[in-house]
Design a protein around this motif. Sequence first.
Motif, PDB file in Angstrom:
ATOM      1  N   GLY A 369       0.831  -1.199   0.000  1.00 51.21           N
ATOM      2  CA  GLY A 369       0.000   0.000   0.000  1.00 51.21           C
ATOM      3  C   GLY A 369       0.858   1.238   0.000  1.00 51.21           C
ATOM      4  O   GLY A 369       1.451   1.601  -1.014  1.00 51.21           O
ATOM      5  N   ASP A 370       0.942   1.920   1.168  1.00 50.48           N
ATOM      6  CA  ASP A 370       1.758   3.127   1.300  1.00 50.48           C
ATOM      7  C   ASP A 370       3.016   2.856   2.114  1.00 50.48           C
ATOM      8  O   ASP A 370       3.648   3.789   2.627  1.00 50.48           O
ATOM      9  CB  ASP A 370       0.944   4.248   1.944  1.00 50.48           C
ATOM     10  CG  ASP A 370       0.368   3.822   3.297  1.00 50.48           C
ATOM     11  OD1 ASP A 370       0.539   2.645   3.672  1.00 50.48           O
ATOM     12  OD2 ASP A 370      -0.247   4.662   3.968  1.00 50.48           O
ATOM     13  N   ALA A 371       3.399   1.596   2.246  1.00 49.42           N
ATOM     14  CA  ALA A 371       4.578   1.219   3.005  1.00 49.42           C
ATOM     15  C   ALA A 371       5.478   0.331   2.150  1.00 49.42           C
ATOM     16  O   ALA A 371       5.059  -0.195   1.106  1.00 49.42           O
ATOM     17  CB  ALA A 371       4.181   0.485   4.288  1.00 49.42           C
ATOM     18  N   ALA A 372       6.717   0.164   2.621  1.00 49.02           N
ATOM     19  CA  ALA A 372       7.669  -0.675   1.881  1.00 49.02           C
ATOM     20  C   ALA A 372       8.584  -1.381   2.867  1.00 49.02           C
ATOM     21  O   ALA A 372       9.013  -0.803   3.869  1.00 49.02           O
ATOM     22  CB  ALA A 372       8.492   0.160   0.914  1.00 49.02           C
ATOM     23  N   LEU A 373       8.874  -2.642   2.569  1.00 42.38           N
ATOM     24  CA  LEU A 373       9.815  -3.434   3.359  1.00 42.38           C
ATOM     25  C   LEU A 373      11.091  -3.596   2.541  1.00 42.38           C
ATOM     26  O   LEU A 373      11.052  -4.093   1.407  1.00 42.38           O
ATOM     27  CB  LEU A 373       9.226  -4.802   3.695  1.00 42.38           C
ATOM     28  CG  LEU A 373      10.185  -5.802   4.342  1.00 42.38           C
ATOM     29  CD1 LEU A 373      10.686  -5.281   5.701  1.00 42.38           C
ATOM     30  CD2 LEU A 373       9.517  -7.174   4.505  1.00 42.38           C
ATOM     31  N   CYS A 374      12.201  -3.197   3.107  1.00 45.84           N
ATOM     32  CA  CYS A 374      13.491  -3.277   2.425  1.00 45.84           C
ATOM     33  C   CYS A 374      14.437  -4.160   3.239  1.00 45.84           C
ATOM     34  O   CYS A 374      14.420  -4.132   4.478  1.00 45.84           O
ATOM     35  CB  CYS A 374      14.113  -1.889   2.251  1.00 45.84           C
ATOM     36  SG  CYS A 374      12.977  -0.681   1.527  1.00 45.84           S
ATOM     37  N   ILE A 375      15.238  -4.944   2.538  1.00 40.46           N
ATOM     38  CA  ILE A 375      16.125  -5.916   3.164  1.00 40.46           C
ATOM     39  C   ILE A 375      17.564  -5.650   2.734  1.00 40.46           C
ATOM     40  O   ILE A 375      17.839  -5.439   1.550  1.00 40.46           O
ATOM     41  CB  ILE A 375      15.739  -7.358   2.787  1.00 40.46           C
ATOM     42  CG1 ILE A 375      14.267  -7.622   3.125  1.00 40.46           C
ATOM     43  CG2 ILE A 375      16.637  -8.368   3.487  1.00 40.46           C
ATOM     44  CD1 ILE A 375      13.936  -7.484   4.586  1.00 40.46           C
ATOM     45  N   PHE A 376      18.465  -5.710   3.696  1.00 36.49           N
ATOM     46  CA  PHE A 376      19.893  -5.607   3.417  1.00 36.49           C
ATOM     47  C   PHE A 376      20.568  -6.886   3.918  1.00 36.49           C
ATOM     48  O   PHE A 376      20.503  -7.190   5.119  1.00 36.49           O
ATOM     49  CB  PHE A 376      20.495  -4.382   4.115  1.00 36.49           C
ATOM     50  CG  PHE A 376      19.979  -3.073   3.578  1.00 36.49           C
ATOM     51  CD1 PHE A 376      20.709  -2.357   2.650  1.00 36.49           C
ATOM     52  CD2 PHE A 376      18.739  -2.584   3.980  1.00 36.49           C
ATOM     53  CE1 PHE A 376      20.234  -1.159   2.147  1.00 36.49           C
ATOM     54  CE2 PHE A 376      18.262  -1.389   3.486  1.00 36.49           C
ATOM     55  CZ  PHE A 376      18.997  -0.668   2.558  1.00 36.49           C
ATOM     56  N   GLY A 377      21.156  -7.642   2.974  1.00 42.14           N
ATOM     57  CA  GLY A 377      21.813  -8.896   3.332  1.00 42.14           C
ATOM     58  C   GLY A 377      21.173 -10.128   2.725  1.00 42.14           C
ATOM     59  O   GLY A 377      21.657 -11.235   2.903  1.00 42.14           O
ATOM     60  N   ALA A 378      20.081  -9.963   1.970  1.00 40.14           N
ATOM     61  CA  ALA A 378      19.424 -11.078   1.290  1.00 40.14           C
ATOM     62  C   ALA A 378      18.698 -10.525   0.062  1.00 40.14           C
ATOM     63  O   ALA A 378      18.114  -9.426   0.135  1.00 40.14           O
ATOM     64  CB  ALA A 378      18.433 -11.772   2.217  1.00 40.14           C
ATOM     65  N   PRO A 379      18.706 -11.243  -1.049  1.00 46.55           N
ATOM     66  CA  PRO A 379      19.437 -12.498  -1.265  1.00 46.55           C
ATOM     67  C   PRO A 379      20.944 -12.314  -1.445  1.00 46.55           C
ATOM     68  O   PRO A 379      21.703 -13.251  -1.360  1.00 46.55           O
ATOM     69  CB  PRO A 379      18.804 -13.043  -2.548  1.00 46.55           C
ATOM     70  CG  PRO A 379      18.382 -11.831  -3.292  1.00 46.55           C
ATOM     71  CD  PRO A 379      17.942 -10.851  -2.250  1.00 46.55           C
ATOM     72  N   THR A 380      21.379 -11.056  -1.697  1.00 44.51           N
ATOM     73  CA  THR A 380      22.810 -10.776  -1.829  1.00 44.51           C
ATOM     74  C   THR A 380      23.385 -10.479  -0.452  1.00 44.51           C
ATOM     75  O   THR A 380      22.892  -9.605   0.268  1.00 44.51           O
ATOM     76  CB  THR A 380      23.036  -9.574  -2.757  1.00 44.51           C
ATOM     77  OG1 THR A 380      22.447  -9.847  -4.028  1.00 44.51           O
ATOM     78  CG2 THR A 380      24.524  -9.315  -2.938  1.00 44.51           C
ATOM     79  N   ARG A 381      24.424 -11.197  -0.074  1.00 42.43           N
ATOM     80  CA  ARG A 381      25.047 -10.991   1.233  1.00 42.43           C
ATOM     81  C   ARG A 381      25.843  -9.684   1.233  1.00 42.43           C
ATOM     82  O   ARG A 381      26.516  -9.350   0.254  1.00 42.43           O
ATOM     83  CB  ARG A 381      25.968 -12.155   1.587  1.00 42.43           C
ATOM     84  CG  ARG A 381      25.217 -13.479   1.738  1.00 42.43           C
ATOM     85  CD  ARG A 381      26.165 -14.585   2.148  1.00 42.43           C
ATOM     86  NE  ARG A 381      25.489 -15.867   2.223  1.00 42.43           N
ATOM     87  CZ  ARG A 381      24.848 -16.336   3.293  1.00 42.43           C
ATOM     88  NH1 ARG A 381      24.813 -15.585   4.398  1.00 42.43           N
ATOM     89  NH2 ARG A 381      24.257 -17.501   3.275  1.00 42.43           N
ATOM     90  N   LEU A 382      25.761  -8.962   2.359  1.00 45.85           N
ATOM     91  CA  LEU A 382      26.507  -7.723   2.533  1.00 45.85           C
ATOM     92  C   LEU A 382      27.354  -7.824   3.793  1.00 45.85           C
ATOM     93  O   LEU A 382      26.891  -8.321   4.830  1.00 45.85           O
ATOM     94  CB  LEU A 382      25.562  -6.524   2.654  1.00 45.85           C
ATOM     95  CG  LEU A 382      24.676  -6.206   1.434  1.00 45.85           C
ATOM     96  CD1 LEU A 382      23.719  -5.071   1.758  1.00 45.85           C
ATOM     97  CD2 LEU A 382      25.535  -5.831   0.243  1.00 45.85           C
ATOM     98  N   SER A 383      28.575  -7.350   3.711  1.00 46.56           N
ATOM     99  CA  SER A 383      29.465  -7.419   4.881  1.00 46.56           C
ATOM    100  C   SER A 383      29.102  -6.376   5.932  1.00 46.56           C
ATOM    101  O   SER A 383      29.422  -6.526   7.107  1.00 46.56           O
ATOM    102  CB  SER A 383      30.924  -7.223   4.437  1.00 46.56           C
ATOM    103  OG  SER A 383      31.067  -5.973   3.777  1.00 46.56           O
ATOM    104  N   ASP A 384      28.453  -5.285   5.522  1.00 45.24           N
ATOM    105  CA  ASP A 384      28.064  -4.223   6.457  1.00 45.24           C
ATOM    106  C   ASP A 384      26.612  -3.832   6.233  1.00 45.24           C
ATOM    107  O   ASP A 384      26.303  -2.680   5.948  1.00 45.24           O
ATOM    108  CB  ASP A 384      28.992  -3.016   6.312  1.00 45.24           C
ATOM    109  CG  ASP A 384      29.085  -2.545   4.856  1.00 45.24           C
ATOM    110  OD1 ASP A 384      28.535  -3.246   3.991  1.00 45.24           O
ATOM    111  OD2 ASP A 384      29.687  -1.490   4.611  1.00 45.24           O
ATOM    112  N   ALA A 385      25.712  -4.812   6.354  1.00 42.72           N
ATOM    113  CA  ALA A 385      24.295  -4.583   6.074  1.00 42.72           C
ATOM    114  C   ALA A 385      23.701  -3.502   6.968  1.00 42.72           C
ATOM    115  O   ALA A 385      22.910  -2.666   6.518  1.00 42.72           O
ATOM    116  CB  ALA A 385      23.520  -5.886   6.243  1.00 42.72           C
ATOM    117  N   SER A 386      24.088  -3.479   8.241  1.00 42.19           N
ATOM    118  CA  SER A 386      23.534  -2.482   9.167  1.00 42.19           C
ATOM    119  C   SER A 386      23.923  -1.068   8.755  1.00 42.19           C
ATOM    120  O   SER A 386      23.102  -0.140   8.774  1.00 42.19           O
ATOM    121  CB  SER A 386      24.021  -2.763  10.584  1.00 42.19           C
ATOM    122  OG  SER A 386      23.520  -4.000  11.056  1.00 42.19           O
ATOM    123  N   THR A 387      25.187  -0.888   8.363  1.00 36.05           N
ATOM    124  CA  THR A 387      25.641   0.434   7.923  1.00 36.05           C
ATOM    125  C   THR A 387      24.850   0.903   6.710  1.00 36.05           C
ATOM    126  O   THR A 387      24.395   2.050   6.645  1.00 36.05           O
ATOM    127  CB  THR A 387      27.133   0.379   7.575  1.00 36.05           C
ATOM    128  OG1 THR A 387      27.864  -0.078   8.715  1.00 36.05           O
ATOM    129  CG2 THR A 387      27.647   1.744   7.154  1.00 36.05           C
TER     130      THR A 387
END
Length: 492
Positions: A369-387
């Motif tokens: 709707g008017d929201a979005a869920l974003c993911i860092f670290g999947a499916p592509t792995r990231l070494s500094d996902a939190s940053t």
Amino acid sequence: MRRKTAGRFRLVLRTSLGFAALGIGSSVAGSAVVALLLFLQGLPADVGDRGWILGLTAGGIVAVSLLVGTLWTAYLQRRTVVWFTIGRRPTEDEAKRALRLPVDMAVVSGTLWLVGALALGTLAGVLGSVEGAAGMALTIGLGGLTTVGLMYVAAEWVARPVMTMALAVAPPHGRLPVTVLTRLIIVWALASGVPFVGVLLVVTPPEVGRANPTASLITLSVIGLVTGAIGTALLARAVAAPLHRLRVALDQIARGSTDVTVDVDDSSEIGLLQTSVNDLAAGLRERERMRDLFGRHVGTDVARHALEYGASLSGDVREVTALFVDVVDSTALASRTPPEELVAKLNRFFASVVSAVDARGGLVNKFQGDAALCIFGAPTRLSDASTMALAAARAIRDAVLSDGELDLGIGVACGQVFAGQLGTSSRLEYTVIGDAVNEAARLTEHAKGVPGRILASEGTVKAALGGEREFWTAHGELLLRGRRQTTTAWTT
């Protein structure tokens, strides 16, 4: 438009003149060669001072044959002339008839040569001897075969523009009317078969004619060399030119270009190959289109993952950072804003989200709707996902608030989640399920009332690199909906 019309006119004129030159030139040249051979062999024999009758009759037959051949061919291809001249796309029936143009010309020429051989042979028998009549008929017949074969090979070359338009409507498939082997046999007949038969007729008893055969043998050898060279050159051009274009097209496809089309201008196996290359390019274009469409719906990383590993109900548990962003007071906004205007605002809002997340290696997993869920670290792995997630949250907040169209709240949390395909074998969706996702969504509810509009879990901030942590300060303890223990939140 004028340039296109002028180019079309030149093409039609060049093709028409080519057919005219081919029809007249082949008949005249063939008749001249036959006349030379008859003269060298002293044929027909025993006609005495009545030879002028044969000469006059032969001239008349050549003149009539030119007229009849032109009218006959025009009648057989009368509809082809119309659509080719005006540049109209032919019907399938018209296209199939146009593909018979070289065959029609060869049949017409062969029929007229056969009639001429029979007529002049019969006349020679009446005026002279049976032996002279047979020799004359055989010589004319061999000349006719050479002329017809050369005309067929040359007609295929001259008719290329017509064949290209016709094959666009009726591409080659199944049993082919013309093959490369057919052309090779014709060229062999031009270069070896017919001249060698002529040599055998001259030197093998009973010898045809009474003159010294040396000049005739030399003439037959020259005819074989010339017709063989012309036939081989036309065949080489008919094979090498389209193969070169196919090689160029395949090189472009190999380099990743799918916007490739090869003109189908041959009705033999080469035409099948041209059609196959066009089908290959079309299939690759469709695949790229579907991949692009698939990527736009689920994200390029998810699309790539699905194409590499297949669509199955599988996944794994991994450490990710979830970012949830939601519009403030969307219900009231929808009630006072026209739908098309609201959609335009949301599209601009989501454009800022996608731009910030993509730039930092994340995945916009879904729009809600008017929201979005974003993911860092999947499916592509990231070494500094939190940053990356925290930096994206600040970038989204700054971009949306600077536009001044919408207000928002953003929650960021990290932790272990299941990342993979969820659903059934007939309907799959790539998603992430775990406490970190729920925590980010609950933080978003509180973030809408925070001046900075962003709240992140303490674990997420501490997992980020030092340069990013400097932007964040402790906000306090929050009791998130559905939880019994408080969560330490940070803001920026």
